[in-house]
Design an enzyme around this catalytic site. Structure first.
Site, PDB file in Angstrom:
ATOM      1  N   ASP A 184     -24.080  29.246  -5.830  1.00 48.20           N
ATOM      2  CA  ASP A 184     -25.010  28.825  -6.178  1.00 48.20           C
ATOM      3  C   ASP A 184     -26.294  29.826  -5.805  1.00 48.20           C
ATOM      4  OD1 ASP A 184     -26.328  28.605  -8.609  1.00 48.20           O
ATOM      5  OD2 ASP A 184     -25.479  26.965  -9.315  1.00 48.20           O
ATOM      6  N   SER A 214     -28.426  22.881 -14.968  1.00 53.39           N
ATOM      7  CA  SER A 214     -29.127  23.763 -14.759  1.00 53.39           C
ATOM      8  C   SER A 214     -31.025  24.213 -15.446  1.00 53.39           C
ATOM      9  CB  SER A 214     -28.490  25.349 -15.448  1.00 53.39           C
ATOM     10  OG  SER A 214     -29.221  26.863 -15.333  1.00 53.39           O
ATOM     11  N   HIS A 270     -22.981  29.382  -9.739  1.00 56.23           N
ATOM     12  CA  HIS A 270     -23.539  28.902 -10.689  1.00 56.23           C
ATOM     13  C   HIS A 270     -22.836  28.423 -12.049  1.00 56.23           C
ATOM     14  CE1 HIS A 270     -27.379  26.742 -12.162  1.00 56.23           C
ATOM     15  NE2 HIS A 270     -27.176  27.979 -13.987  1.00 56.23           N
TER      16      HIS A 270
END
Length: 349
Positions: free
Chosen positions: A294, A195, A324
């Site tokens: 995502d 991330s 995600h």
């Protein structure tokens, strides 16, 4: 049949043909059944989302969730953690946590020095800590036999960019300079993050390239990386009323400045937002992955394409039906395949 009727039939047929050629509306990707089942078991359908109002509130809610999710990972009693305090470019002390196991200390073809990973955790540049991810990091150490050094970098908004970048680069130069005493082959250091940590890893790789870091990074492992602040205003798939988009907007504003975040004309450093880099040439080989659902999918695909266009060897995975952070669902098939890929690429170091 009259000519007039023939003409009418021909015109109607032409309209029908054109209609058949018209593109069909896009079909929304389906959520992976295994992931859907996992989500329903973890998060009650009637749960009220915590407030997003401030960074402090966001940190508290996010960190509570992250700790809950990673508590399901089994402990790794063979993994040892050692903390080193190093100095960033502005004199600030930061910690680097070393994760080792008996597997990482075995000889490697007669050499005591082995590859290593410099790791950056996720959290939107604004939250989380190494300790929250220690079980996942430890598991990766056991599965790969590669020691991992995870950086406790400073967080925004108290420390906006470039603080975390300089912390990460200081950790990289420290690891390389002390490689022999740490049992590390300085020519086989990979940089990795998830991330925002993946975006940070990419930004530090750019810094290493531009500052002439030697002997250079061996690999980038970017797990659904957060790469481009412009997505909060320019990605047509992003809905400003969506909670995740609101979360990411808060994060980017804290990290690069409220007046700059999302503004394509703003002077935002490409090290903070690697998607803005004019050139991606000269970067190490990359392993990248992102879920089909995502929010970062588009910017990750663009980045992978640009890396490949610049001559970098890229392995890119678009995992179907997952959003995600999907890899918190440990037992589903997509996660198992993703972990297998990460393990393989680290073993190949």
């Amino acid at each position: 049949m009259s000519l007039e009727n023939d003409s009418t039939i021909a015109a109607e047929q032409a309209k029908s043909n054109e209609a058949n050629k018209a593109p069909l509306p896009p079909v929304a990707p389906a959520l992976d059944p295994g992931y859907a089942q996992w989500v329903s078991s973890i998060f009650p359908a009637d749960a009220t989302p915590p407030p997003l109002g401030t960074i402090v509130e966001m940190r508290e809610s996010t960190e509570t969730m992250i700790r809950t999710l990673f508590a399901q990972f089994p402990p790794q009693p063979t993994v040892t953690q050692t903390s080193y305090t190093i100095t960033s470019s502005d004199g600030a002390p930061i910690d680097v946590i070393r994760f080792t196991s008996p597997q990482t200390q075995d000889s490697d073809q007669g050499s005591q020095n082995r590859p290593a990973v410099l790791h950056f955790h996720g959290g939107g540049h604004c939250g989380n800590s190494v300790s929250m991810f220690e079980r996942a990091i430890s598991e990766l150490v056991v599965l790969t036999g590669v020691q991992i050094f995870s950086v406790e970098y400073r967080l925004a908004p108290e420390h906006p960019a470039p603080a975390a970048l300089e912390d990460g680069y200081a950790a990289l130069t420290w690891l390389s300079s002390n490689a022999a005493s740490l049992g590390v082959d300085a020519s086989r250091i990979a940089i990795m993050g998830e991330s925002s940590g993946g975006g940070l890893a990419a930004g530090i790789a750019l810094l290493a390239r531009d500052r002439g870091f030697s002997p250079g990074l061996k690999k980038m492992v970017l797990v659904y990386p957060m790469l481009d602040d412009r997505s909060i205003t320019q990605n047509p798939a992003w809905d400003a009323d969506n909670r995740t988009v609101q979360f990411l907007t808060l994060c980017w504003e804290a990290y690069v400045g409220k007046e700059k975040a999302g503004d394509a004309a703003a002077d935002v450093s490409c090290y903070a937002a690697p998607g803005r880099a004019e050139s991606l040439k000269g970067l190490p080989g990359a392993y990248m992955e992102v879920g089909e659902l995502d929010e970062f999918k588009d910017e990750c695909q663009r980045f992978a394409e640009r890396l490949a266009g610049g001559g970098t060897n890229v392995e890119f995975h678009l995992w179907p039906g997952v959003p995600h952070g999907f890899d918190a669902a440990r037992e589903i098939g997509v996660t198992k395949r993703a972990i297998e890929g990460r393990v393989r690429v680290l073993r190949e170091l």
